[in-house]
Design a protein around this motif. Structure first.
Motif, PDB file in Angstrom:
ATOM      1  N   VAL A  99      57.355  22.045  28.648  1.00 42.42           N
ATOM      2  CA  VAL A  99      56.231  22.305  29.545  1.00 42.42           C
ATOM      3  C   VAL A  99      54.973  21.728  28.895  1.00 42.42           C
ATOM      4  O   VAL A  99      54.757  21.904  27.694  1.00 42.42           O
ATOM      5  CB  VAL A  99      56.072  23.817  29.838  1.00 42.42           C
ATOM      6  CG1 VAL A  99      55.845  24.612  28.585  1.00 42.42           C
ATOM      7  CG2 VAL A  99      54.963  24.076  30.840  1.00 42.42           C
ATOM      8  N   PRO A 100      54.163  20.978  29.649  1.00 43.25           N
ATOM      9  CA  PRO A 100      52.949  20.407  29.071  1.00 43.25           C
ATOM     10  C   PRO A 100      51.937  21.494  28.695  1.00 43.25           C
ATOM     11  O   PRO A 100      51.571  22.310  29.540  1.00 43.25           O
ATOM     12  CB  PRO A 100      52.387  19.512  30.175  1.00 43.25           C
ATOM     13  CG  PRO A 100      53.462  19.380  31.190  1.00 43.25           C
ATOM     14  CD  PRO A 100      54.360  20.561  31.032  1.00 43.25           C
ATOM     15  N   ASP A 133      49.206  20.496  26.443  1.00 45.37           N
ATOM     16  CA  ASP A 133      48.135  19.773  25.763  1.00 45.37           C
ATOM     17  C   ASP A 133      46.773  20.373  26.117  1.00 45.37           C
ATOM     18  O   ASP A 133      46.564  20.877  27.226  1.00 45.37           O
ATOM     19  CB  ASP A 133      48.134  18.300  26.164  1.00 45.37           C
ATOM     20  CG  ASP A 133      49.334  17.553  25.641  1.00 45.37           C
ATOM     21  OD1 ASP A 133      50.434  18.127  25.671  1.00 45.37           O
ATOM     22  OD2 ASP A 133      49.177  16.398  25.231  1.00 45.37           O
ATOM     23  N   TYR A 134      45.852  20.269  25.191  1.00 44.74           N
ATOM     24  CA  TYR A 134      44.507  20.809  25.384  1.00 44.74           C
ATOM     25  C   TYR A 134      43.854  20.233  26.639  1.00 44.74           C
ATOM     26  O   TYR A 134      43.157  20.946  27.360  1.00 44.74           O
ATOM     27  CB  TYR A 134      43.652  20.526  24.138  1.00 44.74           C
ATOM     28  CG  TYR A 134      42.300  21.183  24.172  1.00 44.74           C
ATOM     29  CD1 TYR A 134      42.172  22.565  24.027  1.00 44.74           C
ATOM     30  CD2 TYR A 134      41.139  20.437  24.341  1.00 44.74           C
ATOM     31  CE1 TYR A 134      40.924  23.184  24.054  1.00 44.74           C
ATOM     32  CE2 TYR A 134      39.891  21.044  24.358  1.00 44.74           C
ATOM     33  CZ  TYR A 134      39.799  22.413  24.211  1.00 44.74           C
ATOM     34  OH  TYR A 134      38.569  23.026  24.245  1.00 44.74           O
ATOM     35  N   MET A 135      44.074  18.967  26.931  1.00 44.70           N
ATOM     36  CA  MET A 135      43.477  18.350  28.131  1.00 44.70           C
ATOM     37  C   MET A 135      43.913  19.066  29.394  1.00 44.70           C
ATOM     38  O   MET A 135      43.132  19.264  30.311  1.00 44.70           O
ATOM     39  CB  MET A 135      43.874  16.878  28.247  1.00 44.70           C
ATOM     40  CG  MET A 135      42.866  15.854  27.755  1.00 44.70           C
ATOM     41  SD  MET A 135      41.139  16.211  27.944  1.00 44.70           S
ATOM     42  CE  MET A 135      40.830  15.830  29.633  1.00 44.70           C
ATOM     43  N   PHE A 136      45.191  19.472  29.455  1.00 46.20           N
ATOM     44  CA  PHE A 136      45.662  20.189  30.624  1.00 46.20           C
ATOM     45  C   PHE A 136      44.953  21.538  30.756  1.00 46.20           C
ATOM     46  O   PHE A 136      44.658  21.994  31.864  1.00 46.20           O
ATOM     47  CB  PHE A 136      47.178  20.400  30.583  1.00 46.20           C
ATOM     48  CG  PHE A 136      47.945  19.088  30.708  1.00 46.20           C
ATOM     49  CD1 PHE A 136      47.789  18.276  31.809  1.00 46.20           C
ATOM     50  CD2 PHE A 136      48.810  18.698  29.705  1.00 46.20           C
ATOM     51  CE1 PHE A 136      48.477  17.077  31.924  1.00 46.20           C
ATOM     52  CE2 PHE A 136      49.505  17.501  29.802  1.00 46.20           C
ATOM     53  CZ  PHE A 136      49.337  16.686  30.913  1.00 46.20           C
ATOM     54  N   TYR A 137      44.691  22.152  29.630  1.00 42.44           N
ATOM     55  CA  TYR A 137      43.929  23.414  29.641  1.00 42.44           C
ATOM     56  C   TYR A 137      42.530  23.169  30.208  1.00 42.44           C
ATOM     57  O   TYR A 137      42.044  23.947  31.037  1.00 42.44           O
ATOM     58  CB  TYR A 137      43.848  23.975  28.221  1.00 42.44           C
ATOM     59  CG  TYR A 137      42.856  25.097  28.063  1.00 42.44           C
ATOM     60  CD1 TYR A 137      43.068  26.345  28.644  1.00 42.44           C
ATOM     61  CD2 TYR A 137      41.686  24.918  27.329  1.00 42.44           C
ATOM     62  CE1 TYR A 137      42.155  27.371  28.504  1.00 42.44           C
ATOM     63  CE2 TYR A 137      40.765  25.944  27.168  1.00 42.44           C
ATOM     64  CZ  TYR A 137      41.011  27.170  27.759  1.00 42.44           C
ATOM     65  OH  TYR A 137      40.097  28.179  27.617  1.00 42.44           O
ATOM     66  N   LEU A 138      41.891  22.088  29.775  1.00 45.20           N
ATOM     67  CA  LEU A 138      40.525  21.807  30.246  1.00 45.20           C
ATOM     68  C   LEU A 138      40.466  21.643  31.763  1.00 45.20           C
ATOM     69  O   LEU A 138      39.464  22.004  32.383  1.00 45.20           O
ATOM     70  CB  LEU A 138      39.977  20.554  29.565  1.00 45.20           C
ATOM     71  CG  LEU A 138      39.692  20.697  28.066  1.00 45.20           C
ATOM     72  CD1 LEU A 138      39.188  19.382  27.496  1.00 45.20           C
ATOM     73  CD2 LEU A 138      38.716  21.834  27.792  1.00 45.20           C
ATOM     74  N   TYR A 139      41.551  21.145  32.358  1.00 45.55           N
ATOM     75  CA  TYR A 139      41.568  21.003  33.809  1.00 45.55           C
ATOM     76  C   TYR A 139      41.654  22.353  34.517  1.00 45.55           C
ATOM     77  O   TYR A 139      41.363  22.438  35.707  1.00 45.55           O
ATOM     78  CB  TYR A 139      42.755  20.140  34.255  1.00 45.55           C
ATOM     79  CG  TYR A 139      42.557  18.663  33.974  1.00 45.55           C
ATOM     80  CD1 TYR A 139      41.539  17.939  34.592  1.00 45.55           C
ATOM     81  CD2 TYR A 139      43.400  17.989  33.092  1.00 45.55           C
ATOM     82  CE1 TYR A 139      41.354  16.590  34.346  1.00 45.55           C
ATOM     83  CE2 TYR A 139      43.231  16.642  32.832  1.00 45.55           C
ATOM     84  CZ  TYR A 139      42.205  15.953  33.460  1.00 45.55           C
ATOM     85  OH  TYR A 139      42.030  14.625  33.217  1.00 45.55           O
ATOM     86  N   THR A 140      42.045  23.395  33.784  1.00 43.29           N
ATOM     87  CA  THR A 140      42.212  24.710  34.420  1.00 43.29           C
ATOM     88  C   THR A 140      41.005  25.624  34.255  1.00 43.29           C
ATOM     89  O   THR A 140      40.935  26.650  34.924  1.00 43.29           O
ATOM     90  CB  THR A 140      43.460  25.439  33.857  1.00 43.29           C
ATOM     91  OG1 THR A 140      43.197  25.827  32.506  1.00 43.29           O
ATOM     92  CG2 THR A 140      44.696  24.603  33.975  1.00 43.29           C
ATOM     93  N   ALA A 150      48.259  28.252  26.493  1.00 51.33           N
ATOM     94  CA  ALA A 150      49.455  27.458  26.188  1.00 51.33           C
ATOM     95  C   ALA A 150      50.676  28.365  25.991  1.00 51.33           C
ATOM     96  O   ALA A 150      51.763  28.063  26.488  1.00 51.33           O
ATOM     97  CB  ALA A 150      49.212  26.600  24.948  1.00 51.33           C
ATOM     98  N   ASN A 151      50.486  29.472  25.296  1.00 54.61           N
ATOM     99  CA  ASN A 151      51.605  30.401  25.115  1.00 54.61           C
ATOM    100  C   ASN A 151      52.049  30.998  26.450  1.00 54.61           C
ATOM    101  O   ASN A 151      53.251  31.149  26.699  1.00 54.61           O
ATOM    102  CB  ASN A 151      51.233  31.510  24.121  1.00 54.61           C
ATOM    103  CG  ASN A 151      51.154  30.995  22.706  1.00 54.61           C
ATOM    104  OD1 ASN A 151      51.831  30.039  22.329  1.00 54.61           O
ATOM    105  ND2 ASN A 151      50.314  31.615  21.899  1.00 54.61           N
ATOM    106  N   ARG A 152      51.099  31.303  27.310  1.00 54.33           N
ATOM    107  CA  ARG A 152      51.457  31.830  28.637  1.00 54.33           C
ATOM    108  C   ARG A 152      52.242  30.804  29.435  1.00 54.33           C
ATOM    109  O   ARG A 152      53.201  31.140  30.129  1.00 54.33           O
ATOM    110  CB  ARG A 152      50.205  32.239  29.408  1.00 54.33           C
ATOM    111  CG  ARG A 152      49.646  33.555  28.976  1.00 54.33           C
ATOM    112  CD  ARG A 152      48.456  33.932  29.823  1.00 54.33           C
ATOM    113  NE  ARG A 152      47.901  35.201  29.380  1.00 54.33           N
ATOM    114  CZ  ARG A 152      46.630  35.521  29.470  1.00 54.33           C
ATOM    115  NH1 ARG A 152      45.758  34.672  30.005  1.00 54.33           N
ATOM    116  NH2 ARG A 152      46.208  36.687  29.029  1.00 54.33           N
TER     117      ARG A 152
END
Length: 166
Positions: free
Chosen positions: A155-156, A158-165, A15-17
């Motif tokens: 910039v989004p 959210d944890y869910m967006f991380y899970l998609y990556t 998220a920080n990146r």
């Protein structure tokens, strides 16, 4: 350390990146533009997240309160006038320090965290990692509001967006 704790910390790094990647796309003056918000500028907010991450790592390494507080104040002072690139490099070094520290721990390791006003609490390091992640998430929300105030989108993260990556 448990895989879930490490995954949660990696979300914080991701998220920080994302934030730094986004900030690099915006006009340079956004970094220091004055805002009417929780922090006076985007740079000050990001400095706060960085300094608190550093302080909490020292707490997890069982530094006494006064030492952790002094580190926080030093990191805030050191990053008061840094550039976007300089602070991003500091975030990356801190992330590596966290990874090295967390990799060396037993998954249930707990420590006593003492505070002069609130007393002492025995807590697993995994819960302190959760606190670091929550703190970053909270302030990345502040950042979105600040960027909108400056006329730019957030910039989004959210944890869910991380899970998609992953």
């Amino acid at each position: 350390m448990t895989n879930q704790t490490l995954k949660l910390y990696e979300y914080h790094v991701w998220a920080n990146r994302r934030v730094f990647e986004h900030l690099h796309q915006l006009p340079e003056e956004v970094w220091s533009q004055q805002t009417t918000s929780v922090f006076p500028s985007v740079g000050a907010l990001m400095s706060h997240i960085y300094a608190m991450d550093g302080m909490w790592l020292s707490v997890m390494q069982e530094a006494p309160f006064d030492e952790a507080r002094a580190l926080l104040m030093r990191l805030l002072e050191e990053t008061k006038e840094v550039t976007l690139d300089e602070l991003q490099e500091r975030f990356e070094r801190t992330a590596e320090d966290y990874r090295n520290f967390l990799a060396s721990l037993d998954s249930n390791q707990a420590i006593a965290v003492a505070h002069p006003q609130y007393g002492s609490v025995q807590t697993p390091i995994s819960e302190l990692v959760q606190h670091v992640v929550n703190h970053g998430t909270y302030h990345r929300g502040n950042l979105t509001a600040m960027l909108r105030q400056c006329g730019h989108p957030g910039v989004p993260t959210d944890y869910m967006f991380y899970l998609y990556t992953v």
